[in-house]
Design a protein around this motif. Structure first.
Motif: not given
Ligand SMILES: NC(=O)c1ccc[n+]([C@@H]2O[C@H](COP(=O)([O-])OP(=O)(O)OC[C@H]3O[C@@H](n4cnc5c(N)ncnc54)[C@H](OP(=O)(O)O)[C@@H]3O)[C@@H](O)[C@H]2O)c1
Length: 245
Positions: A200-210, A233-245
């Motif tokens: 619930n917390h990460f749904s609420e704080v995420s710009p993705l809203k879920r 090469r050495n690319e890191k795709m952060i898939v977090d809905g923006g929750s760590t912004l």
């Protein structure tokens, strides 16, 4: 027809399973692994037996060796590997035992390290390696010290591998999920209430809203495995809905 063959370690549940399902729908040939035989069997049933699955404990070098030999005999070579098998057990720094330290490092880092090392002889030129790390590497979460260290160690070798393996046409990139709703939370030892609060917390704080779902991660992993991403090469795709912004 896409005839690329991809191995997914820990492909029985969660993110690995969603990737297996997505890759099959894109006509890849998919090989999954898992430690728990029942989970391998259930996953293959859910995938309508379109994938091939092997029981293989990624923390055991003998299991990795048998896995590579079997895949080599059956498929010859492969075009990519998603090094995804991993565990998380919640424990404060002070409560982290030597046993939990070794278990976590043996699966999440040592297992990943030697899995890739042993697969190199059967990786095609070109081929793609994707490591599953975590936002925990750059965003602090309590009770994750050894898990965070295991994922930071994994991230740290990606740049070295991109230099050493370049002449074999092997490239290494990473996917770094935020909190994603998978069985890992239940396996972590967290209570149901703590899991609900976390999601619930990460749904609420995420710009993705879920909350991020495994199905959100699968197309990104497919992109990294495919030749669409060949210059990365050495690319890191952060898939977090923006929750760590
Ligand atoms: N969910 C999140 O919030 C999150 C966030 C960041 C990163 N990640 C990473 O994503 C990866 C997948 O996790 P998930 O969330 O999808 O959890 P999951 O559903 O628990 O999946 C973990 C997978 O790893 C396999 N595995 C565990 N130990 C293994 C071993 N010793 N040998 C072989 N396979 C083993 C499991 O197989 P069995 O069927 O045998 O259990 C399962 O297929 C992990 O590396 C995790 O650290 C997850």
């Amino acid at each position: 027809m896409n005839t690329k063959t991809i191995v997914i370690t820990g492909g029985t549940t969660g993110i690995g399973f969603a990737c297996a399902s997505y890759l099959l729908a894109q006509n890849y040939r998919v090989i999954i692994t898992g430690k728990n035989p029942d989970n391998v069997k259930n996953a293959l049933e859910q995938l309508n037996h379109q994938a091939v699955g092997y029981v293989s404990d990624t923390s055991k070098l003998s299991d990795i060796n048998t896995l590579v030999t079997t895949i080599k005999t059956t498929f010859g070579t492969i075009d990519g590997i998603f090094i995804n098998a991993g565990i998380f057990k919640a424990a404060s720094f002070e409560a982290t035992t030597e046993e939990l330290f070794d278990q976590t490092m043996n699966i999440n880092f040592k297992g990943a390290f030697f899995t890739l090392q042993q697969f190199i002889p059967i990786l095609n030129n070109p081929s793609s390696v994707v490591l599953n790390t975590s936002v925990a590497v750059f965003k602090a979460f309590a009770d994750t010290s050894v898990y965070t260290a295991s994922k930071a160690a994994l991230e740290s070798i990606a740049q070295v591998l991109n230099i050493e393996l370049a002449n074999k046409g092997i490239r290494v990139n990473m996917v770094s999920p935020g909190v994603t709703k998978t069985p890992i939370q239940k396996k972590s030892g967290m209570s149901d209430e703590a899991i609900t609060n976390l999601l619930n917390h990460f749904s609420e704080v995420s710009p993705l809203k879920r909350i991020v779902e495994p199905q959100d991660i699968a197309p990104i992993v497919e992109f990294l495995l495919s030749e669409k991403s060949i210059p990365l090469r050495n690319e890191k795709m952060i898939v977090d809905g923006g929750s760590t912004l």
